[in-house]
Scaffold this active site. Structure first.
Site, mmCIF file in Angstrom:
data_model
loop_
_atom_site.group_PDB
_atom_site.id
_atom_site.type_symbol
_atom_site.label_atom_id
_atom_site.label_comp_id
_atom_site.label_asym_id
_atom_site.label_seq_id
_atom_site.Cartn_x
_atom_site.Cartn_y
_atom_site.Cartn_z
ATOM 1 C CD GLN A 121 -1.368 -2.355 2.012
ATOM 2 O OE1 GLN A 121 -0.156 -2.484 2.201
ATOM 3 N NE2 GLN A 121 -2.249 -3.245 2.421
ATOM 4 C CD GLN A 143 -2.214 -2.680 -2.178
ATOM 5 O OE1 GLN A 143 -1.112 -3.145 -2.446
ATOM 6 N NE2 GLN A 143 -3.054 -3.286 -1.361
ATOM 7 C CG ASP A 144 -4.517 1.108 -0.422
ATOM 8 O OD1 ASP A 144 -5.271 0.536 -1.215
ATOM 9 O OD2 ASP A 144 -4.320 0.711 0.730
ATOM 10 C CG ASP A 165 -8.954 -1.745 -2.527
ATOM 11 O OD1 ASP A 165 -9.820 -2.133 -3.317
ATOM 12 O OD2 ASP A 165 -8.492 -2.468 -1.629
ATOM 13 N NE ARG A 221 -10.851 -4.664 -2.563
ATOM 14 C CZ ARG A 221 -9.892 -5.562 -2.341
ATOM 15 N NH1 ARG A 221 -10.152 -6.859 -2.405
ATOM 16 N NH2 ARG A 221 -8.665 -5.170 -2.051
#
Length: 304
Positions: A121, A143-144, A165, A221
């Site tokens: 992340q 990521q993130d 995400d 999600r």
């Protein structure tokens, strides 16, 4: 409100050479709008705007956005105790203050996401203060990318790129005329919204946006049991999976989440194979999400 302007330029022609120096010069609990004019260039800095410094603006050049860049990840070690930073502290820029504004700024975290690995992340920006606005900004990560942590937030004409995400958190935020670009290497999600109970006034609303890129994605999600995300008037390319949404493997969330779409278009907006617990919103259902009133903007948004 009176404004104070300070200029930052790496070549020494401004008031400061680094953003960190400029932030350190602001008096605590400042009540004036402080405009930090950030000249074009690459700023390899890890920046925090603490809660004690409200009313700060980062202002860049529209034709040549300054880049604030870093490469920390959740598994990077802090210099102090030698412990992992974790996702929260991985941000290149972290804003804990209220009434923050950014205009024409590129926020970047260059750490790559390796499929199957843990601790990758890597947040480009974390916004934890409330009543924050971002205009013509870009957010690059994997990521993130964008930690929309908590508070009321408004994003206008922004570019947001990531893989897994890449917009996540508890925030109550309106994204208007934004471009969401997936670089996912395998199936991933645009959003992971963490509304954790039905009374929590949080959720992400996307209006007049574009979803595009190179990797297949869910629109969201369910990180939280009552995750809430709405897309309206948004053009969706075919990278959006036909199911549209994911319950993150917990079917109990199917009856609790609020995932809505309203008057969207493009091949990714085809409704025929959507999960049964997603919603096609009526005019009445969509109305609360499609104006700046969703983030109480009439009480705090100003012309940038």
């Amino acid at each position: 409100m009176n404004k104070v302007r300070k200029t930052i330029s790496p070549d020494g022609t401004g008031d400061f050479k680094t953003i960190k120096e400029a932030i350190n010069s602001i008096p605590l609990y400042n009540t004036k709008r402080i405009v930090l004019i950030i000249k074009p260039g690459i700023y390899e800095e890890k920046i925090t705007v603490p809660r004690t410094l409200p009313f700060v603006t980062f202002l860049g050049d529209a034709s040549n956005q300054p880049t604030i860049t870093g490469n920390d990840t959740a598994s990077s070690f802090s210099g102090r105790g030698g412990t992992p930073l974790k996702t929260f502290q991985s941000a290149t820029v972290a804003v804990d203050a209220d009434y923050f504004i950014a205009i024409n700024i590129k926020f970047e975290n260059t750490a790559p996401h390796e499929v199957g690995s843990k601790g990758t992340q890597a947040v480009a920006l974390r916004i934890s203060g409330t009543k924050a606005a971002f205009y013509n900004c870009s957010f690059y990560g994997s990521q993130d990318t964008l930690y929309d942590h908590k508070g009321l937030h408004y994003f206008h004409n922004c570019f947001i790129q990531g893989s897994v995400d890449f917009i996540f958190g508890y925030g109550r935020s309106l994204y208007e005329r934004c471009y969401l670009n997936s670089v996912a290497k395998k199936v991933a999600s645009l959003t992971a919204q963490k509304r954790s109970n039905s009374s929590l006034a949080s959720g992400f609303s996307f209006k007049d946006c574009v979803v595009n890129g190179s990797g297949m994605v869910y629109l969201g999600r369910a990180w939280g049991d009552y995750s809430r995300v709405v897309f309206s008037y948004t053009y969706m390319e075919k990278i959006v999976l036909p199911q549209g949404w994911s319950d993150w493997g917990d079917q109990k969330r199917d009856s609790r989440v609020y995932y809505g779409e309203y008057k969207c278009s493009g091949p990714g907006a085809n409704w025929t194979r959507r999960v049964p617990w997603a919603r096609i919103l009526t005019d009445k259902e969509a109305w609360p999400f499609i104006g700046t009133y969703y983030v109480e903007g009439e009480t705090w948004l100003i012309n940038p």
